[in-house]
Design a protein around this motif. Structure first.
Motif, PDB file in Angstrom:
ATOM      1  N   THR A  36      56.719  38.062  37.914  1.00  0.00           N
ATOM      2  CA  THR A  36      56.059  37.756  39.251  1.00  0.00           C
ATOM      3  C   THR A  36      55.626  39.047  39.695  1.00  0.00           C
ATOM      4  OG1 THR A  36      57.775  38.019  40.435  1.00  0.00           O
ATOM      5  CG2 THR A  36      57.490  35.775  39.660  1.00  0.00           C
ATOM      6  N   VAL A  37      54.815  38.994  41.051  1.00  0.00           N
ATOM      7  CA  VAL A  37      54.370  40.154  41.649  1.00  0.00           C
ATOM      8  C   VAL A  37      55.700  41.139  42.080  1.00  0.00           C
ATOM      9  CG1 VAL A  37      53.391  40.812  43.916  1.00  0.00           C
ATOM     10  CG2 VAL A  37      52.323  38.881  42.684  1.00  0.00           C
ATOM     11  N   TRP A  38      56.625  40.373  42.543  1.00  0.00           N
ATOM     12  CA  TRP A  38      57.922  41.242  42.852  1.00  0.00           C
ATOM     13  C   TRP A  38      58.517  42.066  41.790  1.00  0.00           C
ATOM     14  CZ3 TRP A  38      58.283  41.986  47.701  1.00  0.00           C
ATOM     15  CH2 TRP A  38      57.875  41.151  48.695  1.00  0.00           C
ATOM     16  N   THR A  39      58.509  41.424  40.516  1.00  0.00           N
ATOM     17  CA  THR A  39      59.063  42.271  39.278  1.00  0.00           C
ATOM     18  C   THR A  39      58.111  43.124  39.001  1.00  0.00           C
ATOM     19  OG1 THR A  39      58.048  40.705  37.677  1.00  0.00           O
ATOM     20  CG2 THR A  39      60.367  40.114  38.382  1.00  0.00           C
ATOM     21  N   ALA A  40      56.781  43.095  39.006  1.00  0.00           N
ATOM     22  CA  ALA A  40      55.958  44.152  38.933  1.00  0.00           C
ATOM     23  C   ALA A  40      56.101  45.252  39.698  1.00  0.00           C
ATOM     24  CB  ALA A  40      54.507  43.464  38.780  1.00  0.00           C
ATOM     25  N   ILE A  41      56.239  44.945  41.214  1.00  0.00           N
ATOM     26  CA  ILE A  41      56.523  46.058  41.975  1.00  0.00           C
ATOM     27  C   ILE A  41      57.622  46.693  41.909  1.00  0.00           C
ATOM     28  CG2 ILE A  41      57.098  46.546  44.283  1.00  0.00           C
ATOM     29  CD1 ILE A  41      55.232  44.055  45.453  1.00  0.00           C
ATOM     30  N   ALA A  42      58.536  46.238  41.204  1.00  0.00           N
ATOM     31  CA  ALA A  42      59.794  46.767  40.775  1.00  0.00           C
ATOM     32  C   ALA A  42      59.527  47.581  39.745  1.00  0.00           C
ATOM     33  CB  ALA A  42      60.995  45.907  40.470  1.00  0.00           C
ATOM     34  N   HIS A  43      58.808  47.453  38.896  1.00  0.00           N
ATOM     35  CA  HIS A  43      58.522  48.110  37.544  1.00  0.00           C
ATOM     36  C   HIS A  43      57.595  49.265  37.990  1.00  0.00           C
ATOM     37  CE1 HIS A  43      60.496  45.148  34.802  1.00  0.00           C
ATOM     38  NE2 HIS A  43      59.467  44.404  34.908  1.00  0.00           N
ATOM     39  N   ILE A  44      56.638  48.943  38.688  1.00  0.00           N
ATOM     40  CA  ILE A  44      55.695  50.036  39.157  1.00  0.00           C
ATOM     41  C   ILE A  44      56.459  51.300  40.058  1.00  0.00           C
ATOM     42  CG2 ILE A  44      53.820  50.722  40.569  1.00  0.00           C
ATOM     43  CD1 ILE A  44      52.863  47.972  39.941  1.00  0.00           C
ATOM     44  N   ILE A  45      57.457  50.791  41.052  1.00  0.00           N
ATOM     45  CA  ILE A  45      58.127  51.690  41.749  1.00  0.00           C
ATOM     46  C   ILE A  45      59.145  52.449  40.752  1.00  0.00           C
ATOM     47  CG2 ILE A  45      59.814  51.853  43.517  1.00  0.00           C
ATOM     48  CD1 ILE A  45      58.754  49.884  45.002  1.00  0.00           C
ATOM     49  N   LYS A  81      53.702  36.154  34.470  1.00  0.00           N
ATOM     50  CA  LYS A  81      53.421  34.904  33.892  1.00  0.00           C
ATOM     51  C   LYS A  81      51.892  34.353  34.538  1.00  0.00           C
ATOM     52  CE  LYS A  81      55.547  32.738  38.183  1.00  0.00           C
ATOM     53  NZ  LYS A  81      56.417  31.839  38.502  1.00  0.00           N
ATOM     54  N   SER A  82      51.313  33.195  33.980  1.00  0.00           N
ATOM     55  CA  SER A  82      50.126  32.888  34.169  1.00  0.00           C
ATOM     56  C   SER A  82      50.030  31.214  34.416  1.00  0.00           C
ATOM     57  CB  SER A  82      48.908  33.357  33.410  1.00  0.00           C
ATOM     58  OG  SER A  82      47.846  32.914  33.618  1.00  0.00           O
ATOM     59  N   PRO A  83      49.545  30.454  35.330  1.00  0.00           N
ATOM     60  CA  PRO A  83      48.617  31.071  36.326  1.00  0.00           C
ATOM     61  C   PRO A  83      49.418  31.709  37.462  1.00  0.00           C
ATOM     62  CG  PRO A  83      48.679  28.905  36.249  1.00  0.00           C
ATOM     63  CD  PRO A  83      49.365  29.200  35.191  1.00  0.00           C
ATOM     64  N   PRO A  84      48.889  32.451  38.534  1.00  0.00           N
ATOM     65  CA  PRO A  84      47.490  32.781  38.439  1.00  0.00           C
ATOM     66  C   PRO A  84      47.224  33.959  37.459  1.00  0.00           C
ATOM     67  CG  PRO A  84      48.940  33.733  40.158  1.00  0.00           C
ATOM     68  CD  PRO A  84      49.593  32.838  39.532  1.00  0.00           C
ATOM     69  N   PRO A  85      45.857  34.150  37.042  1.00  0.00           N
ATOM     70  CA  PRO A  85      45.738  35.247  36.206  1.00  0.00           C
ATOM     71  C   PRO A  85      46.503  36.535  36.443  1.00  0.00           C
ATOM     72  CG  PRO A  85      43.744  34.265  36.843  1.00  0.00           C
ATOM     73  CD  PRO A  85      44.663  33.660  37.845  1.00  0.00           C
ATOM     74  N   GLU A  86      46.908  37.032  35.190  1.00  0.00           N
ATOM     75  CA  GLU A  86      47.635  38.082  35.182  1.00  0.00           C
ATOM     76  C   GLU A  86      47.332  39.499  36.030  1.00  0.00           C
ATOM     77  OE1 GLU A  86      46.928  36.645  32.624  1.00  0.00           O
ATOM     78  OE2 GLU A  86      48.743  36.337  31.431  1.00  0.00           O
ATOM     79  N   ASN A  87      45.909  39.648  35.921  1.00  0.00           N
ATOM     80  CA  ASN A  87      44.957  40.924  36.584  1.00  0.00           C
ATOM     81  C   ASN A  87      45.086  40.564  38.066  1.00  0.00           C
ATOM     82  OD1 ASN A  87      43.175  38.433  36.646  1.00  0.00           O
ATOM     83  ND2 ASN A  87      41.463  39.918  36.628  1.00  0.00           N
ATOM     84  N   GLN A  88      45.339  39.340  38.303  1.00  0.00           N
ATOM     85  CA  GLN A  88      45.006  39.120  39.848  1.00  0.00           C
ATOM     86  C   GLN A  88      46.611  39.792  40.616  1.00  0.00           C
ATOM     87  OE1 GLN A  88      43.748  35.050  41.237  1.00  0.00           O
ATOM     88  NE2 GLN A  88      42.212  35.325  40.020  1.00  0.00           N
ATOM     89  N   ASN A  89      47.593  39.349  39.965  1.00  0.00           N
ATOM     90  CA  ASN A  89      48.997  39.684  40.352  1.00  0.00           C
ATOM     91  C   ASN A  89      49.207  41.056  40.090  1.00  0.00           C
ATOM     92  OD1 ASN A  89      49.839  37.044  41.092  1.00  0.00           O
ATOM     93  ND2 ASN A  89      50.902  36.572  39.083  1.00  0.00           N
ATOM     94  N   MET A  90      48.674  41.605  38.990  1.00  0.00           N
ATOM     95  CA  MET A  90      48.782  43.130  38.964  1.00  0.00           C
ATOM     96  C   MET A  90      48.065  43.908  39.962  1.00  0.00           C
ATOM     97  SD  MET A  90      50.479  44.907  36.821  1.00  0.00           S
ATOM     98  CE  MET A  90      50.685  46.461  36.847  1.00  0.00           C
ATOM     99  N   LYS A  91      46.956  43.498  40.532  1.00  0.00           N
ATOM    100  CA  LYS A  91      46.356  44.151  41.402  1.00  0.00           C
ATOM    101  C   LYS A  91      47.279  44.099  42.926  1.00  0.00           C
ATOM    102  CE  LYS A  91      41.536  43.423  39.606  1.00  0.00           C
ATOM    103  NZ  LYS A  91      40.398  42.719  39.713  1.00  0.00           N
TER     104      LYS A  91
END
Length: 307
Positions: free
Chosen positions: A28-37, A257-267
């Motif tokens: 999810t967006v939250w797990t992606a934020i954790a990875h980025i940080i 995961k998708s939907p929503p599209p991965e690029n939207q969540n990544m942004k």
């Protein structure tokens, strides 16, 4: 990255020769934020006070904001390269930075880019080893000063801590599927916030003790222009080193995961993570400079013994 996944892929979504995937992407967006940080807020945050000291009160914070905006913009462009030819529906996935380079620019460009990627990883490994050793030495030195007094000969080397850090890295790197442990990024994020808060607390405590904000608009003065320029370029390099995560961006996006599209969540994740990172960078850098002024150490932990 973490073990997040999505529905099984069909042969149409796989590039020729890729194995059939059996895992599901649940990121999810939250797990992606954790990875980025985890990838962005590293030990480099401890040198930002020194960088701010070289650039001054105007150029220092402004540079951090500019590089943050640049990173968000580049991350937005790169996230659209995950699926091609359509950034939302694919069908081809580029699961890593190198795969994207090969798909869009060809194999020759991939090999050339690979040299720079490996050089970046090599340099990053050296930087983290040195920073870890300096931080460990600073903590031990602080403990010595508080026990024996500031006149005590608390002199410690770096080599032992470098060897210990390197040994831990070698052992941990042997763990099977280490990069797919979701809890690892969560733990790393907690650690990143921990030493960021320690550095921030150190700066605030010293400012309160001083009763004033040190520093100047022009930064640390130097006798000659070349000497000043050299330090300014070093400071810019430290700030640049603290932001980009393009090498791991698509690997993080591949967990969503998708939907929503991965690029939207990544942004969304990139925007949020950069906001959080810049918040800590600005506060650690500015409070560190306000606390120590022209005497700001290269590693903020080196200022612990002063308290």
């Amino acid at each position: 990255m973490g073990s997040e996944g999505e529905e099984q892929e069909t042969p149409l979504t796989r590039r020729s020769g890729d194995p059939v995937e059996t895992f599901k992407r649940t990121g999810t967006v939250w797990t992606a934020i954790a990875h980025i940080i985890t990838g962005v807020i590293g030990a480099g945050v401890l040198s930002l006070a020194w960088s701010t000291a070289q650039l001054g009160w105007v150029a220092g914070p402004l540079t951090m904001v500019v590089f943050a905006a640049t990173t968000v913009f580049s991350a937005s462009l790169l996230s659209d390269c995950y699926k091609s030819p359509n950034p939302e529906f694919g069908p081809t996935r580029n699961r890593s930075y190198m795969e994207a380079v090969q798909f869009y620019l060809g194999d020759k460009s991939r090999r050339i880019c690979g040299l720079f990627v490996q050089e970046s990883l090599y340099g990053g490994g050296i930087a983290y080893t040195i920073t870890a050793a300096i931080s460990a030495r600073a903590i031990r030195k602080s403990d010595c000063y508080h026990k024996e007094g500031h006149d005590a000969p608390c002199n410690y080397g770096y080599i032992l801590y470098m060897l210990l850090f390197g040994g831990v890295q070698i052992i941990v790197s042997q763990i099977p599927d280490f990069h797919n442990m979701a809890w690892l990024s969560v733990l790393s994020t907690v650690m990143s916030f921990s030493y960021s808060f320690i550095g921030l607390g150190l700066g605030i405590a010293k400012v309160i003790e001083n009763g004033q904000l040190k520093g100047s608009i022009g930064g640390v003065p130097k006798e000659t222009i070349p000497a000043k320029l050299w330090l300014v370029f070093q400071a810019l390099g430290d700030i640049v080193f603290s932001y980009p995560y393009s090498i791991i961006l698509l690997e993080i996006q591949d967990t969503l995961k998708s939907p929503p599209p991965e690029n939207q969540n990544m942004k969304k994740a990139s925007m949020a993570a950069m906001f959080i990172a810049t918040f800590f960078y600005l506060f650690c850098g500015c409070f560190g400079y306000a606390a120590f002024g022209s005497d700001t150490p290269g590693n903020l932990f080196n200022g612990i013994w002063i308290l």
